[in-house]
Design a protein around this motif. Structure first.
Motif, PDB file in Angstrom:
ATOM      1  N   VAL A  64       0.835  -1.209   0.000  1.00  0.00           N
ATOM      2  CA  VAL A  64       0.000   0.000   0.000  1.00  0.00           C
ATOM      3  C   VAL A  64       0.867   1.255   0.000  1.00  0.00           C
ATOM      4  N   LEU A  65       1.894   1.287   0.843  1.00  0.00           N
ATOM      5  CA  LEU A  65       2.774   2.455   0.883  1.00  0.00           C
ATOM      6  C   LEU A  65       3.529   2.645  -0.424  1.00  0.00           C
ATOM      7  N   HIS A  66       3.949   1.560  -1.023  1.00  0.00           N
ATOM      8  CA  HIS A  66       4.682   1.658  -2.290  1.00  0.00           C
ATOM      9  C   HIS A  66       3.784   2.202  -3.402  1.00  0.00           C
ATOM     10  N   ILE A  67       2.547   1.734  -3.451  1.00  0.00           N
ATOM     11  CA  ILE A  67       1.613   2.231  -4.469  1.00  0.00           C
ATOM     12  C   ILE A  67       1.312   3.704  -4.229  1.00  0.00           C
ATOM     13  N   ARG A  68       1.110   4.109  -2.963  1.00  0.00           N
ATOM     14  CA  ARG A  68       0.881   5.533  -2.664  1.00  0.00           C
ATOM     15  C   ARG A  68       2.073   6.384  -3.067  1.00  0.00           C
ATOM     16  N   THR A  69       3.277   5.886  -2.839  1.00  0.00           N
ATOM     17  CA  THR A  69       4.485   6.642  -3.202  1.00  0.00           C
ATOM     18  C   THR A  69       4.583   6.795  -4.703  1.00  0.00           C
ATOM     19  N   ILE A  70       4.303   5.733  -5.446  1.00  0.00           N
ATOM     20  CA  ILE A  70       4.371   5.801  -6.905  1.00  0.00           C
ATOM     21  C   ILE A  70       3.313   6.762  -7.429  1.00  0.00           C
ATOM     22  N   LYS A  71       2.092   6.698  -6.895  1.00  0.00           N
ATOM     23  CA  LYS A  71       1.037   7.603  -7.346  1.00  0.00           C
ATOM     24  C   LYS A  71       1.369   9.058  -7.024  1.00  0.00           C
ATOM     25  N   ARG A  72       1.965   9.301  -5.882  1.00  0.00           N
ATOM     26  CA  ARG A  72       2.311  10.658  -5.473  1.00  0.00           C
ATOM     27  C   ARG A  72       3.422  11.234  -6.341  1.00  0.00           C
ATOM     28  N   GLN A  73       4.346  10.410  -6.804  1.00  0.00           N
ATOM     29  CA  GLN A  73       5.458  10.882  -7.614  1.00  0.00           C
ATOM     30  C   GLN A  73       5.087  11.011  -9.089  1.00  0.00           C
ATOM     31  N   SER A  74       3.989  10.383  -9.505  1.00  0.00           N
ATOM     32  CA  SER A  74       3.590  10.387 -10.888  1.00  0.00           C
ATOM     33  C   SER A  74       2.937  11.720 -11.255  1.00  0.00           C
ATOM     34  N   ARG A  75       3.071  12.100 -12.495  1.00  0.00           N
ATOM     35  CA  ARG A  75       2.432  13.330 -12.977  1.00  0.00           C
ATOM     36  C   ARG A  75       0.991  13.083 -13.419  1.00  0.00           C
ATOM     37  N   TYR A  76       0.615  11.839 -13.600  1.00  0.00           N
ATOM     38  CA  TYR A  76      -0.704  11.537 -14.158  1.00  0.00           C
ATOM     39  C   TYR A  76      -1.672  11.136 -13.091  1.00  0.00           C
TER      40      TYR A  76
END
Length: 76
Positions: A64-76
């Motif tokens: 869950v934390l990894h997915i949140r981090t990826i979503k937060r860093q993404s521009r889309y």
């Protein structure tokens, strides 16, 4: 009364440390949970439900934390 001078000396360094390594917290939880599961299996401790559930909780929280981090860093 406590002297907070020592804390204030290391607090800015800790803040920089956390900013640098916070994105890897999810992966770290996944790795730790996996290592606990492997160690429990190797030691024959598969009957301890709390150990296995704790490792599973670490893996799920890491995902869950990894997915949140990826979503937060993404521009889309």
């Amino acid at each position: 009364m406590m002297n907070h001078g020592l804390f204030l000396t290391f607090a800015p360094n800790f803040n920089d440390f956390m900013k640098k390594f916070a994105p890897y917290t999810g992966l770290l939880l996944i790795i730790v949970g996996t290592l606990v599961l492997v160690a429990a299996f190797a030691a024959g401790l598969t009957h301890l439900r709390s150990l296995l559930l704790g490792a599973l909780a670490a893996i799920v929280a890491g995902i869950v934390l990894h997915i949140r981090t990826i979503k937060r860093q993404s521009r889309y």
